[in-house]
Structure formats: structure tokens, C-alpha cells
Design an enzyme around this catalytic site. Structure first.
Site, mmCIF file in Angstrom:
data_model
loop_
_atom_site.group_PDB
_atom_site.id
_atom_site.type_symbol
_atom_site.label_atom_id
_atom_site.label_comp_id
_atom_site.label_asym_id
_atom_site.label_seq_id
_atom_site.Cartn_x
_atom_site.Cartn_y
_atom_site.Cartn_z
ATOM 1 N N GLY A 195 45.079 161.234 2.055
ATOM 2 C CA GLY A 195 43.796 160.837 2.630
ATOM 3 C C GLY A 195 43.366 161.582 3.869
ATOM 4 C CG HIS B 26 37.286 172.845 -6.088
ATOM 5 N ND1 HIS B 26 38.196 172.268 -6.952
ATOM 6 C CD2 HIS B 26 37.464 174.189 -6.185
ATOM 7 C CE1 HIS B 26 38.887 173.225 -7.551
ATOM 8 N NE2 HIS B 26 38.463 174.401 -7.113
ATOM 9 C CB ALA C 46 36.819 174.919 4.727
#
Length: 201
Positions: free
Chosen positions: A12, A110, A180
Site C-alpha cells: 500500500g 502502471h 513517479a
């Protein structure tokens, strides 16, 4: 106020990034209404609990077949009345019945620059291993809307991350998360919450 439901499978870290950015006001007009995991005993459930967010498990192993699990998952999602479902490392193929009901209201993070290293079989460390084997100099992460394909929905945000000499899949994974994923996933939620991004087929 955008009602966000987060789906998780593991530790998480992306969930934590969202929790932190909502808490510090970086992500506005947003409320995390719940967290659902497909696995018991994962740390993401503890993160939700610590933040006072309802969290529960809908696990495939608790159902006799996949269609029963799919229906149970949809029923659980419906209970939260989400405006946006965020897949934050959710390693379950989203059932067609969920996609059709919540079309344009599901986003995914992703760990590559789609269309590179995406689609069936590309998840977790497999993505970074493939990128390093190919010899790419730049990788990164992508937030996209979820459609019926695998990693084929409209792209919302991307952020590049440079590959460095001596990177292993684990090292590259960590850098892409920090530089990112933890940045653009909250950003995308904020854009949607404030009407700056809309889903188009």
C-alpha cells in the site's frame, strides 16, 4: 467532494501517498471513503486503519468460483458509492461487470511509460526486469483510465524516470515509485476531483 475508493493487494505505498496528499491538502475536494484488498493480512489494511479509513477484504479464495467473486466485488464497491475507484497495486483483473458499471470512473497506476512494458503479464517486478533486459535508458509510470483491455485505457499522466548504471529490478522499482508513482497518482486524483480531466472513449 470526490468519493474515492482505493483497491489494493499488498503493502500500500501508493495508498499511503494518496492518504498523505489528501491530508496535507495537495489533493483537494477529495475524500477516501474506503479501502478494499483482495488479500488478508497485507500492510495496506493497517495503513487504512491508521488513517481512520474503513478497510475490508474481498478475496477470491472465499468464493466457489470467479463469477461469484466478481459479483461480490461489485456489490462491495456499490456499498461505498464511489465517484472514483483507484487501483493502487490491485493485482486482480477487473471484471467486465465492474468496468461496464463504472466506466470512466476507474483509474490505475502502471510502473512503465505505456505503451512500453504493459499488457497481460506485465506487473510488479516483471515490468522493471523487462525494461532492464531491453536496455531502456528511461522508464517511469503512467496513470490511465481502465477500460476492457489490459493497460489500454486513455492516459491521464505520465512521468519519466531515468535508468541508472547498476540498476536491478528492485532498485528501479523503488526509484519509479518514489519519483513517479507517488507523485502522479495523487495528481491525477486531484485533476479529476476538480473537473480538469474527463473520460472520453
Amino acid at each position: 467532494m470526490l468519493r474515492v475508493l482505493v483497491l489494493v493487494s499488498g503493502g500500500g505505498t501508493n495508498l499511503q501517498a494518496i492518504i498523505d496528499k489528501v491530508a496535507d491538502g495537495t489533493v483537494t475536494n477529495t475524500e477516501i471513503v474506503g479501502v478494499i484488498s483482495n488479500n488478508y493480512g497485507v500492510y495496506s489494511l493497517e495503513r487504512a486503519k491508521a488513517a481512520g479509513i474503513p478497510a475490508e477484504v474481498v478475496a477470491p479464495k472465499d468464493y466457489p468460483d470467479r463469477s461469484s467473486f466478481n459479483r461480490a466485488l461489485l456489490e462491495k464497491l456499490d456499498e461505498y458509492k464511489p465517484d472514483l475507484i483507484v487501483l493502487a497495486g490491485f493485482l486482480v483483473v477487473i471484471p467486465e461487470i465492474v468496468i461496464s458499471k463504472y466506466e470512466g470512473k476507474i483509474i490505475n497506476i502502471h510502473p512503465s511509460l505505456i505503451p512500453s512494458f504493459c499488457g497481460t503479464g506485465y506487473y510488479g517486478l516483471r515490468v522493471h526486469k523487462a525494461a532492464l533486459e531491453r536496455g531502456v535508458k528511461v522508464s517511469g509510470a503512467t496513470v490511465h483510465f481502465v477500460d476492457a483491455g489490459t493497460d489500454t485505457g486513455p492516459i491521464i499522466l505520465q512521468k519519466p524516470v531515468y535508468v541508472q548504471e547498476g540498476d536491478t529490478p528492485e532498485i528501479l522499482q523503488k526509484r519509479i515509485m518514489e519519483e513517479a508513482e507517488w507523485v502522479i497518482l495523487p495528481q491525477a486524483i486531484d485533476l479529476i476531483a476538480n473537473g480538469k480531466v474527463h473520460y472520453k472513449k
